[in-house]
Design a protein around this motif. Sequence first.
Motif, PDB file in Angstrom:
ATOM      1  N   ARG A  19       0.854  -1.193   0.000  1.00 61.83           N
ATOM      2  CA  ARG A  19       0.000   0.000   0.000  1.00 61.83           C
ATOM      3  C   ARG A  19       0.883   1.233   0.000  1.00 61.83           C
ATOM      4  NH1 ARG A  19      -5.360   0.877   3.612  1.00 61.83           N
ATOM      5  NH2 ARG A  19      -6.189  -0.319   1.840  1.00 61.83           N
ATOM      6  N   VAL A  20       0.619   2.137  -0.930  1.00 63.64           N
ATOM      7  CA  VAL A  20       1.352   3.395  -1.036  1.00 63.64           C
ATOM      8  C   VAL A  20       0.409   4.523  -0.620  1.00 63.64           C
ATOM      9  CG1 VAL A  20       2.689   4.900  -2.535  1.00 63.64           C
ATOM     10  CG2 VAL A  20       2.670   2.434  -2.947  1.00 63.64           C
ATOM     11  N   VAL A  21       0.845   5.329   0.349  1.00 62.49           N
ATOM     12  CA  VAL A  21       0.029   6.412   0.892  1.00 62.49           C
ATOM     13  C   VAL A  21       0.704   7.735   0.544  1.00 62.49           C
ATOM     14  CG1 VAL A  21      -1.045   7.369   2.964  1.00 62.49           C
ATOM     15  CG2 VAL A  21      -0.618   4.893   2.804  1.00 62.49           C
ATOM     16  N   VAL A  22      -0.047   8.635  -0.078  1.00 65.46           N
ATOM     17  CA  VAL A  22       0.504   9.948  -0.419  1.00 65.46           C
ATOM     18  C   VAL A  22      -0.398  11.036   0.127  1.00 65.46           C
ATOM     19  CG1 VAL A  22       1.656   9.118  -2.502  1.00 65.46           C
ATOM     20  CG2 VAL A  22      -0.676  10.027  -2.658  1.00 65.46           C
ATOM     21  N   GLY A  23       0.177  12.224   0.279  1.00 66.67           N
ATOM     22  CA  GLY A  23      -0.586  13.388   0.706  1.00 66.67           C
ATOM     23  C   GLY A  23      -1.019  14.212  -0.492  1.00 66.67           C
ATOM     24  N   GLY A  24      -2.242  14.685  -0.453  1.00 68.78           N
ATOM     25  CA  GLY A  24      -2.750  15.475  -1.561  1.00 68.78           C
ATOM     26  C   GLY A  24      -2.035  16.789  -1.761  1.00 68.78           C
ATOM     27  N   HIS A  25      -1.308  17.263  -0.734  1.00 69.69           N
ATOM     28  CA  HIS A  25      -0.603  18.541  -0.828  1.00 69.69           C
ATOM     29  C   HIS A  25       0.905  18.364  -1.028  1.00 69.69           C
ATOM     30  CE1 HIS A  25      -4.083  21.058   0.226  1.00 69.69           C
ATOM     31  NE2 HIS A  25      -4.413  20.081   1.060  1.00 69.69           N
ATOM     32  N   ASP A  26       1.336  17.163  -1.389  1.00 66.85           N
ATOM     33  CA  ASP A  26       2.765  16.906  -1.636  1.00 66.85           C
ATOM     34  C   ASP A  26       3.015  16.927  -3.136  1.00 66.85           C
ATOM     35  OD1 ASP A  26       5.369  16.086  -1.811  1.00 66.85           O
ATOM     36  OD2 ASP A  26       5.103  14.216  -0.696  1.00 66.85           O
ATOM     37  N   PRO A  27       3.662  17.986  -3.663  1.00 69.09           N
ATOM     38  CA  PRO A  27       3.896  18.047  -5.101  1.00 69.09           C
ATOM     39  C   PRO A  27       5.085  17.207  -5.562  1.00 69.09           C
ATOM     40  CG  PRO A  27       4.822  19.993  -4.059  1.00 69.09           C
ATOM     41  CD  PRO A  27       4.141  19.189  -2.968  1.00 69.09           C
ATOM     42  N   ALA A  28       5.891  16.735  -4.620  1.00 66.42           N
ATOM     43  CA  ALA A  28       7.126  16.037  -4.978  1.00 66.42           C
ATOM     44  C   ALA A  28       6.892  14.547  -5.174  1.00 66.42           C
ATOM     45  CB  ALA A  28       8.201  16.291  -3.929  1.00 66.42           C
ATOM     46  N   LEU A  29       6.430  13.873  -4.140  1.00 66.63           N
ATOM     47  CA  LEU A  29       6.159  12.441  -4.209  1.00 66.63           C
ATOM     48  C   LEU A  29       4.643  12.253  -4.236  1.00 66.63           C
ATOM     49  CD1 LEU A  29       8.989  11.217  -1.853  1.00 66.63           C
ATOM     50  CD2 LEU A  29       8.846  10.930  -4.321  1.00 66.63           C
ATOM     51  N   SER A  30       4.087  12.564  -5.381  1.00 73.04           N
ATOM     52  CA  SER A  30       2.644  12.654  -5.579  1.00 73.04           C
ATOM     53  C   SER A  30       2.060  11.332  -6.042  1.00 73.04           C
ATOM     54  CB  SER A  30       2.355  13.723  -6.632  1.00 73.04           C
ATOM     55  OG  SER A  30       2.944  13.328  -7.879  1.00 73.04           O
ATOM     56  N   ALA A  31       0.730  11.305  -6.162  1.00 78.51           N
ATOM     57  CA  ALA A  31       0.056  10.123  -6.692  1.00 78.51           C
ATOM     58  C   ALA A  31       0.535   9.804  -8.101  1.00 78.51           C
ATOM     59  CB  ALA A  31      -1.455  10.342  -6.668  1.00 78.51           C
ATOM     60  N   ARG A  32       0.788  10.815  -8.901  1.00 76.99           N
ATOM     61  CA  ARG A  32       1.282  10.569 -10.266  1.00 76.99           C
ATOM     62  C   ARG A  32       2.636   9.861 -10.234  1.00 76.99           C
ATOM     63  NH1 ARG A  32       5.025  12.771 -13.212  1.00 76.99           N
ATOM     64  NH2 ARG A  32       5.319  14.478 -11.725  1.00 76.99           N
ATOM     65  N   VAL A  33       3.539  10.316  -9.381  1.00 77.38           N
ATOM     66  CA  VAL A  33       4.851   9.679  -9.269  1.00 77.38           C
ATOM     67  C   VAL A  33       4.698   8.223  -8.839  1.00 77.38           C
ATOM     68  CG1 VAL A  33       7.037   9.687  -8.003  1.00 77.38           C
ATOM     69  CG2 VAL A  33       6.061  11.837  -8.837  1.00 77.38           C
TER      70      VAL A  33
END
Length: 260
Positions: free
Chosen positions: A201-215
Amino acid sequence: MAPLAPFVPPHEVIGEGPHRVVAIHGWFSDRSAYTALLPHLDRRAFSYVLPDLRGYGRARGVPGEYTTSEAGRDLLALADHLGWERFSVLGHSMGGAVAQRLLAAAPHRVRRLVGVSPVPASGVAMAGEQWELFASAADRPDNRRAIIDLTTGNRHPDAWLDLMVRHSVEHIDPVAFRAWLDSWAREDFHDQIEGLPLPVRVVVGGHDPALSARVMRETWLRWYPAAELVELPAAGHYAADETPLELAHVVEDFLTPDAG
């Protein structure tokens, strides 16, 4: 130069549960990175070990290469020290790369893997001014502040940013801090983990432009066939500090099916 012998990192164990979890901190903090999360964890179902990697916290001054591969070996030594044959792994940011090194070294021992804003096994491409911002952060607290502010969406109070920077300066050896960057940002070992079938499971923050959902879709989700992505809309790069209740839920909800 031959690698240094594996080292059992300073650590603390939280909980008494049967499902064992190695929780690995990131570049900007020692094991106290998970402090805000700890009150919300299920200590009856899980046992969490929180280590300090070389150069961090109680491991400041410990010599090393300060690489993700060295840390993977150290964490296997820690698991052996604890008598943990099988365990899950939780890694934040740089700790996500370390978690994958541990997995690559001993895939048969890892039950489940959770990455929180995790660095991919291919590293993070940076050049020019961006690289200089990160490379100079070891000696320039203002750079550390700028990185934390950027990766949390430029929306947190000055007092919080100052606290994060002060903690990183006080608890991380600057030489180690700089050396770690070359490893987590520039090393590509994704061929060693690609195709491994464990649940991820990969968890990302919606306000993180660096390690984003796209990455994550371009890296983690391509390499792990059983990977899934969860986005926390109210978090940036530091979900354990920003949204600890939500993070505890998405971590333990994922680990619970394999809790026995």
